[in-house]
Write a protein that holds these residues in place. Structure first.
Motif, PDB file in Angstrom:
ATOM      1  N   VAL A 257       0.821  -1.219   0.000  1.00 19.74           N
ATOM      2  CA  VAL A 257       0.000   0.000   0.000  1.00 19.74           C
ATOM      3  C   VAL A 257       0.852   1.265   0.000  1.00 19.74           C
ATOM      4  O   VAL A 257       0.342   2.357   0.248  1.00 19.74           O
ATOM      5  CB  VAL A 257      -0.977   0.025   1.201  1.00 19.74           C
ATOM      6  CG1 VAL A 257      -1.980  -1.109   1.100  1.00 19.74           C
ATOM      7  CG2 VAL A 257      -0.236  -0.019   2.533  1.00 19.74           C
ATOM      8  N   MET A 258       2.146   1.137  -0.258  1.00 19.16           N
ATOM      9  CA  MET A 258       3.019   2.312  -0.250  1.00 19.16           C
ATOM     10  C   MET A 258       2.533   3.407  -1.186  1.00 19.16           C
ATOM     11  O   MET A 258       2.446   4.577  -0.821  1.00 19.16           O
ATOM     12  CB  MET A 258       4.446   1.898  -0.610  1.00 19.16           C
ATOM     13  CG  MET A 258       5.193   1.176   0.495  1.00 19.16           C
ATOM     14  SD  MET A 258       5.771   2.290   1.802  1.00 19.16           S
ATOM     15  CE  MET A 258       7.118   3.102   0.970  1.00 19.16           C
ATOM     16  N   GLU A 259       2.194   3.018  -2.427  1.00 20.82           N
ATOM     17  CA  GLU A 259       1.777   4.025  -3.406  1.00 20.82           C
ATOM     18  C   GLU A 259       0.458   4.675  -2.988  1.00 20.82           C
ATOM     19  O   GLU A 259       0.267   5.887  -3.146  1.00 20.82           O
ATOM     20  CB  GLU A 259       1.667   3.396  -4.794  1.00 20.82           C
ATOM     21  CG  GLU A 259       2.997   2.954  -5.374  1.00 20.82           C
ATOM     22  CD  GLU A 259       3.992   4.092  -5.430  1.00 20.82           C
ATOM     23  OE1 GLU A 259       3.600   5.212  -5.845  1.00 20.82           O
ATOM     24  OE2 GLU A 259       5.159   3.867  -5.066  1.00 20.82           O
ATOM     25  N   GLN A 260      -0.456   3.877  -2.464  1.00 18.26           N
ATOM     26  CA  GLN A 260      -1.733   4.421  -2.002  1.00 18.26           C
ATOM     27  C   GLN A 260      -1.529   5.439  -0.880  1.00 18.26           C
ATOM     28  O   GLN A 260      -2.137   6.520  -0.888  1.00 18.26           O
ATOM     29  CB  GLN A 260      -2.624   3.288  -1.502  1.00 18.26           C
ATOM     30  CG  GLN A 260      -3.935   3.761  -0.877  1.00 18.26           C
ATOM     31  CD  GLN A 260      -4.719   2.620  -0.268  1.00 18.26           C
ATOM     32  OE1 GLN A 260      -4.560   1.461  -0.662  1.00 18.26           O
ATOM     33  NE2 GLN A 260      -5.552   2.929   0.702  1.00 18.26           N
TER      34      GLN A 260
ATOM     35  N   GLN B 227      -2.133   9.571  -0.623  1.00 17.92           N
ATOM     36  CA  GLN B 227      -3.011  10.094   0.426  1.00 17.92           C
ATOM     37  C   GLN B 227      -2.360  11.210   1.232  1.00 17.92           C
ATOM     38  O   GLN B 227      -3.033  12.163   1.639  1.00 17.92           O
ATOM     39  CB  GLN B 227      -3.421   8.960   1.351  1.00 17.92           C
ATOM     40  CG  GLN B 227      -4.442   9.365   2.418  1.00 17.92           C
ATOM     41  CD  GLN B 227      -4.944   8.155   3.204  1.00 17.92           C
ATOM     42  OE1 GLN B 227      -4.723   7.009   2.816  1.00 17.92           O
ATOM     43  NE2 GLN B 227      -5.606   8.419   4.308  1.00 17.92           N
ATOM     44  N   PHE B 228      -1.029  11.109   1.457  1.00 16.57           N
ATOM     45  CA  PHE B 228      -0.391  12.021   2.406  1.00 16.57           C
ATOM     46  C   PHE B 228       0.690  12.919   1.807  1.00 16.57           C
ATOM     47  O   PHE B 228       1.025  13.940   2.402  1.00 16.57           O
ATOM     48  CB  PHE B 228       0.236  11.228   3.550  1.00 16.57           C
ATOM     49  CG  PHE B 228      -0.782  10.590   4.461  1.00 16.57           C
ATOM     50  CD1 PHE B 228      -1.462  11.330   5.419  1.00 16.57           C
ATOM     51  CD2 PHE B 228      -1.084   9.243   4.350  1.00 16.57           C
ATOM     52  CE1 PHE B 228      -2.403  10.764   6.238  1.00 16.57           C
ATOM     53  CE2 PHE B 228      -2.028   8.654   5.171  1.00 16.57           C
ATOM     54  CZ  PHE B 228      -2.695   9.409   6.124  1.00 16.57           C
TER      55      PHE B 228
END
Length: 265
Positions: free
Chosen positions: A255-258, A262-263
């Motif tokens: 989920v690094m890219e997600q 997001q941040f």
């Protein structure tokens, strides 16, 4: 043709491996005594284990008070110490104060009680294994899924011996350690598994003392939500020894890219 041996292979042809042993049930526990008996013929064995039971201590370390180290025995190729501290304290004490150099292998257990699924985050046994892994030492933890202190170990002993022999011969990949859980009774075989999804519902037994204070005893029920036969909890309940490869890095790479989107601006 000329063959060039690796440094590790050359070393093991001329020297005995240095093997470090610990647990969380305490140095007098039945499981660690069997593990020591298995390992002593295989190398130079050094044991640093808690002086009392330290189950459920996870990766805790002792700060703010001294650690008492007691010598149990010192013989040729075998040393044993007890430490008034946690399993991770034992690894740190062993690596930094007892041993003259980093060990070639670390083995922990044999723990009485399951270290499958979410139990791994509470386990002092697995924390010791993780600490060894963090120090780049091939490390393996063994657990019998029976929390009776006098539970029989005869059924799992042959597989403990086989797994140890395999690791001594082949080592482990860098940054990887093994969490091995054995079922109760006869073992059908081995399944390389993953950590089962599941959760605990806690149950507190309350006792009211004469002075009006209440004390509580923690218990509970485990609920497995994982249907895979490769989940460690399910494998053990199907009669297999479950071997879970683990590593110290907790990063959720999938989920690094997600999370970046997001941040990060």
């Amino acid at each position: 043709m000329r063959f060039i041996l690796s440094e590790t292979a050359r070393k093991f042809m001329t020297e005995k491996p240095l093997i470090f042993v610990t647990n969380d049930d305490g140095y007098q526990a039945k499981g660690i005594r069997l593990l020591i008996d298995i390992l002593r013929p295989l190398g130079k064995v050094v044991v640093v284990a808690p002086s009392t039971e330290m189950s459920g201590k996870s990766h805790s370390i002792t700060t703010g008070k001294p650690l008492k180290l007691t010598t149990i025995t010192k013989q040729e190729d075998y040393e044993e110490y007890s430490l008034e501290g946690t399993p991770v304290d034992c690894v740190k004490m062993g690596f930094d104060n007892v041993l003259s150099h980093r060990p070639d292998f670390l083995f922990a257990g044999i723990n009485m009680g399951a270290n499958t699924s979410i139990n791994t985050i509470y386990s002092g046994t697995i924390a010791a294994v993780m600490e060894g892994c963090a120090e780049n030492v091939p490390s393996v933890g063994f657990s019998l899924c029976d929390d009776r202190k006098d539970a029989p170990l005869e059924d799992c002993k042959p597989l403990v011996e086989q797994i140890i022999a395999n690791v001594l011969k082949n080592s482990l990949p860098d940054d990887v350690c093994l969490n091995v859980n054995f079922p109760i009774g006869k073992i059908r075989g081995v399944k390389v598994s993953h950590q089962a999804k599941g959760y605990w519902t806690e149950e507190f037994d309350k006792e009211v003392k004469q002075d009006g204070h209440s004390i509580f005893w923690l218990g509970g029920q485990y609920h497995c939500t994982d249907q895979s036969d490769r989940a460690d909890w399910n494998a053990v309940n199907d009669g297999f020894a479950a071997i879970v490869p683990m590593h110290v890095d907790f990063t959720a790479y999938k989920v690094m890219e997600q999370i970046k989107k997001q941040f990060e601006n």
